[in-house]
Design an enzyme around this catalytic site. Structure first.
Site, short mmCIF file in Angstrom:
data_model
loop_
_atom_site.label_atom_id
_atom_site.label_comp_id
_atom_site.label_asym_id
_atom_site.label_seq_id
_atom_site.Cartn_x
_atom_site.Cartn_y
_atom_site.Cartn_z
N PRO A 218 0.79 -1.17 0.01
CA PRO A 218 -0.01 0.15 0.08
C PRO A 218 0.82 1.43 0.06
CG PRO A 218 -0.74 -1.46 1.68
CD PRO A 218 0.50 -2.14 0.92
N GLY A 221 2.45 3.74 -4.79
CA GLY A 221 2.27 4.59 -5.98
C GLY A 221 1.76 3.66 -7.03
N GLU A 439 15.18 1.55 27.44
CA GLU A 439 15.68 2.42 26.27
C GLU A 439 17.31 2.56 26.21
OE1 GLU A 439 13.94 2.53 23.83
OE2 GLU A 439 12.00 2.19 24.73
P1 ADP Z 1 -1.11 2.81 -3.73
O1 ADP Z 1 -2.40 2.95 -4.89
O2 ADP Z 1 -0.03 2.07 -4.24
O3 ADP Z 1 -1.68 2.45 -2.43
P2 ADP Z 1 -0.94 5.52 -4.35
O4 ADP Z 1 -0.67 5.71 -5.69
O5 ADP Z 1 -2.37 5.87 -3.91
O6 ADP Z 1 -0.69 4.43 -3.71
O7 ADP Z 1 -0.07 6.67 -3.56
C1 ADP Z 1 -0.49 7.35 -2.69
C2 ADP Z 1 0.22 8.89 -2.97
O8 ADP Z 1 1.54 8.67 -2.30
C3 ADP Z 1 0.37 9.45 -4.22
O9 ADP Z 1 -0.81 10.26 -4.49
C4 ADP Z 1 1.67 10.05 -4.08
O10 ADP Z 1 1.34 11.47 -3.56
C5 ADP Z 1 2.37 9.54 -3.09
N1 ADP Z 1 3.28 8.52 -4.03
C6 ADP Z 1 3.32 7.14 -3.74
N2 ADP Z 1 4.26 6.51 -4.48
C7 ADP Z 1 4.88 7.63 -5.12
C8 ADP Z 1 6.09 7.78 -5.94
N3 ADP Z 1 6.61 6.75 -6.68
N4 ADP Z 1 6.22 8.93 -6.41
C9 ADP Z 1 5.74 9.97 -5.98
N5 ADP Z 1 4.79 10.10 -5.40
C10 ADP Z 1 4.34 8.95 -4.67
ZN ZN Z 2 12.14 -2.30 24.03
#
Ligand code: ADP
Ligand code: ZN
Length: 650
Positions: A218, A221, A439
């Site tokens: 998750p 991207g 810690e």
């Molecule tokens: P997934 O669909 O894999 O759960 P998303 O594409 O919805 O993830 O990513 C959520 C947000 O995280 C994106 O809108 C972006 O802002 C940021 N993000 C995630 N991966 C990247 C990446 N490789 N480059 C730039 N931004 C990213």
């Molecule tokens: Zn600990």
């Protein structure tokens, strides 16, 4: 469908209420019904100006001036309360007709303009019942049609269905917005080329994939990448989420799938994006407790649609999942999602690139080095990094700064790692001391092990739920393979907190539970997966089956080894932990002075950073002499996927 029935009942209650109301309004509100005798009185007094005589009733217009004494009080009142007709004193009345042969003569005598009406009961019926019923039926069918279009409709009271088809003619996302996952981008480049110019590909007889499955944890991207493909190709982006199909009534999901593909054909070339494909594409038959007809139907429909259309038509289906191992194999067959693009969590370079993308519109102070931020965030996915930039900017704004400083980033990282700081959470002095020793124990052991990551920061400020303090270690590089010696050192660091408590108090607290759990897991992996136990040798026991992206532990699968072996495994795990415990106890006994000093410093400052730790170590002894003694050894093992948590010892 229980709920549906209930709602239908309410619907009918409302309808009947409405009908009665209409009747009441139509027949009573602006006409007063009076007894025939009173009508006659009014007529005799010359108050009736006009009458329409029909079979059963007489409708008449009455001049109310001076009728107060002629009528019973309540009747006069209700007469006055009806709206005036042709003049301010004129009111409409109705009376039930009595067989009265003299009536016409009397009307004549009173100079009333009267007429007969062949009033049929049909007309009343029509106005009072048929028209409203027709209206209601129309309304009902209109709602039904809406319902079919958008899932369970308005009158069900559940509001709009969640399953929405989002259509964007221009996503506005380009490959430049997606950083750190260049391999995945390259793989999708071909899809972009095809969508840009389907004719050329068709002419060349190029083979184009129908479906591409994007696999990744998750927040890495996947959605962003799919949008970027659409953006680069300049084609519409139709997206829908798999999980939203499943909540619907039977048959609706399948209808949606058909609808989706029909729309896509119309808008070709375009991209269909199905997020969370696993929600609807779970292998048939392994569904949960309830039979999931709806999901199966929807899945079948998806398969049918994918088979039914020609990839040359210019529609490409992208789907995303983080659990490819539970997908129905039928989905992965040739002609369906036969291409897979994996997105890993970004490495340090990738993280820096992603941070750069998100920091584009943020004013950074010159001291901020995004490479350093990237180094502090191993295991973070793109979404976490985007979140960090945002949090850092918010933090700077709260403190009225002109630019975002490194401190803001540190704060943001802390927030994302361990939840919000809860400075106001009360911990009694004794507890605080225990946490400080705990810690400090982690930190001192980490500093004494050659293969352990350097301690970056130690904190005893309670954060979020569960974590009373933490020791943050900063790895010098990203690791994919770990040696046995490194794993052993990690084991030691994990046990450091607990052993420190033992040494200082001769007792342990519940605070070490998470550490123990992780130490045990690690030891078990060493024995069963990495073949690192001398007694069992180089054998991997398949105790757990989990997907590469699965972070939730799954139920243990069937054991493929004997009870005797199971016993030995347990013994070996126990021995690893015991040995680690002894090593750590020795280290901490030798380093007792440093441990005490660090715990005191923690109690005083609550947070000890690297610089203060260095100063403290310099003061007390030369830490590096011990660390240099340990030597690396043999085998290589894959590093466990490291989430942000994995670098902390709580
Ligand atoms: P997934 O669909 O894999 O759960 P998303 O594409 O919805 O993830 O990513 C959520 C947000 O995280 C994106 O809108 C972006 O802002 C940021 N993000 C995630 N991966 C990247 C990446 N490789 N480059 C730039 N931004 C990213
Ligand atoms: Zn600990």
């Amino acid at each position: 469908m229980e709920r549906k029935n209930q709602l239908t009942i309410w619907y009918w209650v409302a309808v009947i209420g409405l009908l009665i109301g209409m009747q009441y309004y139509l027949l009573s509100s602006h006409v007063t019904t009076i007894p025939y005798s009173d009508f006659k009185t009014l007529l005799a007094a010359g108050k009736v100006t006009q009458a329409t005589v029909s079979q059963g009733t007489i409708n008449a217009q009455v001049d109310v001036t001076g009728t107060k004494d002629l009528l019973p009080a309540h009747e006069y009142q209700s007469l006055m309360s009806t709206p005036a007709t042709s003049g301010p004193q004129m009111r409409q009345i109705v009376t039930d007709r009595v067989d009265d042969p003299q009536l016409t003569a009397e009307l004549q005598a009173a100079h009333v303009r009267y007429s007969g009406a062949a009033e049929s009961p049909w007309l009343r019926m029509l106005i009072g019942w048929v028209v409203p019923i027709a209206l209601i039926v129309l309304l009902w069918s209109w709602l039904m049609r809406r319902g079919a279009g958008a899932g369970p409709g308005l009158m069900m009271g559940v509001g709009q269905s969640k399953a929405k088809l989002y259509t964007e003619s221009k996503t506005g996302v380009r490959f430049a917005d997606v950083a750190g996952i260049d391999e995945a981008k390259q793989e999708l480049e071909e899809v972009v080329q095809f969508l840009r110019n389907p004719e050329r590909f068709r002419g060349l007889g190029g083979k184009i994939p129908k479906g591409v499955l994007i696999v990744g944890a998750p927040g890495t991207g996947k959605t962003l990448l799919a949008k970027a493909v659409a953006g680069e190709a300049g084609v519409p982006f139709l997206s829908i989420s798999g999980s939203e199909f499943v909540e619907m009534f039977v048959g609706v999901g399948a209808a949606r799938v058909r609808d989706l593909f029909a729309q896509a054909q119309q808008r070709a070339p375009c991209i269909i994006f199905i997020d969370e494909l696993d929600a609807l594409g779970k292998a048939r038959g392994i569904s949960g407790i309830t039979g999931n007809d709806e999901r199966e139907q929807t899945l079948n429909q998806l398969l049918v649609q994918m088979d039914g259309f020609d990839s040359q038509s210019g529609v490409i289906i992208l789907a995303a999942t983080n659990r490819p191992e539970i997908l129905d194999p039928a989905l992965l067959r040739p002609g369906r999602f036969d291409r897979h693009v994996a997105i890993d969590r970004p490495d340090i370079k990738g993280r820096e690139a992603i941070l750069k993308v998100h920091a584009k519109n943020v004013v950074l102070s010159p001291e901020v080095d995004l490479a350093v931020v990237a180094a502090k965030t191993p295991g973070f996915a793109g979404a976490d990094l985007a979140n960090i930039v945002n949090e850092a900017a918010l933090h700077a704004a709260r403190e009225n700064k002109k630019a975002v400083e490194p401190k803001d980033f540190d704060e943001a990282i802390d927030r994302v790692i361990a939840g919000l700081e809860k400075r106001n959470r009360v911990m009694n002095a004794k507890e605080k001391e225990t946490v400080a020793y705990h810690e400090a124990g982690h930190a001192v052991v980490a500093e004494n092990r050659a293969h352990a990551d350097r301690v970056n920061k130690i904190s005893i400020i309670p954060r979020g739920i569960g974590a009373l303090g933490y020791t943050q270690q900063l790895p010098t590089e990203d690791r994919y393979l770990l040696k046995r010696s490194e794993l052993l050192d990690r084991l030691d660091v994990l046990l450091g907190g607990r052993v420190a408590e033992e040494l200082v108090y001769g007792d342990v607290s519940t605070g070490a539970q998470d550490d123990l759990q992780r130490a045990t897991d690690m030891a078990r992996h060493m024995v069963t997966q990495y073949g690192m136990s001398e007694r069992l040798g180089q054998v991997a026991f398949d105790t757990m089956r989990s997907g590469p992206f699965l972070t939730v532990p799954q139920a243990p699968q069937q054991m493929n080894y004997s009870e005797e072996t199971a016993r030995i495994i347990d013994e070996e795990v126990g021995r690893l932990i015991k040995d680690a415990h002894d090593r750590v106890a020795q280290t901490l006994t030798e380093e007792r002075e440093v441990l005490e000093a660090l715990a005191r410093l923690l109690l005083e400052k609550e947070v000890v950073d690297r610089a203060s730790l260095d100063a403290l170590l310099r003061e007390h002894r030369n830490a590096s002499s011990v660390a240099a003694a340990a030597a690396p050894s043999g085998e290589l093992t894959p590093a466990a996927p490291l989430g942000p948590r994995a670098r902390r010892s709580g």
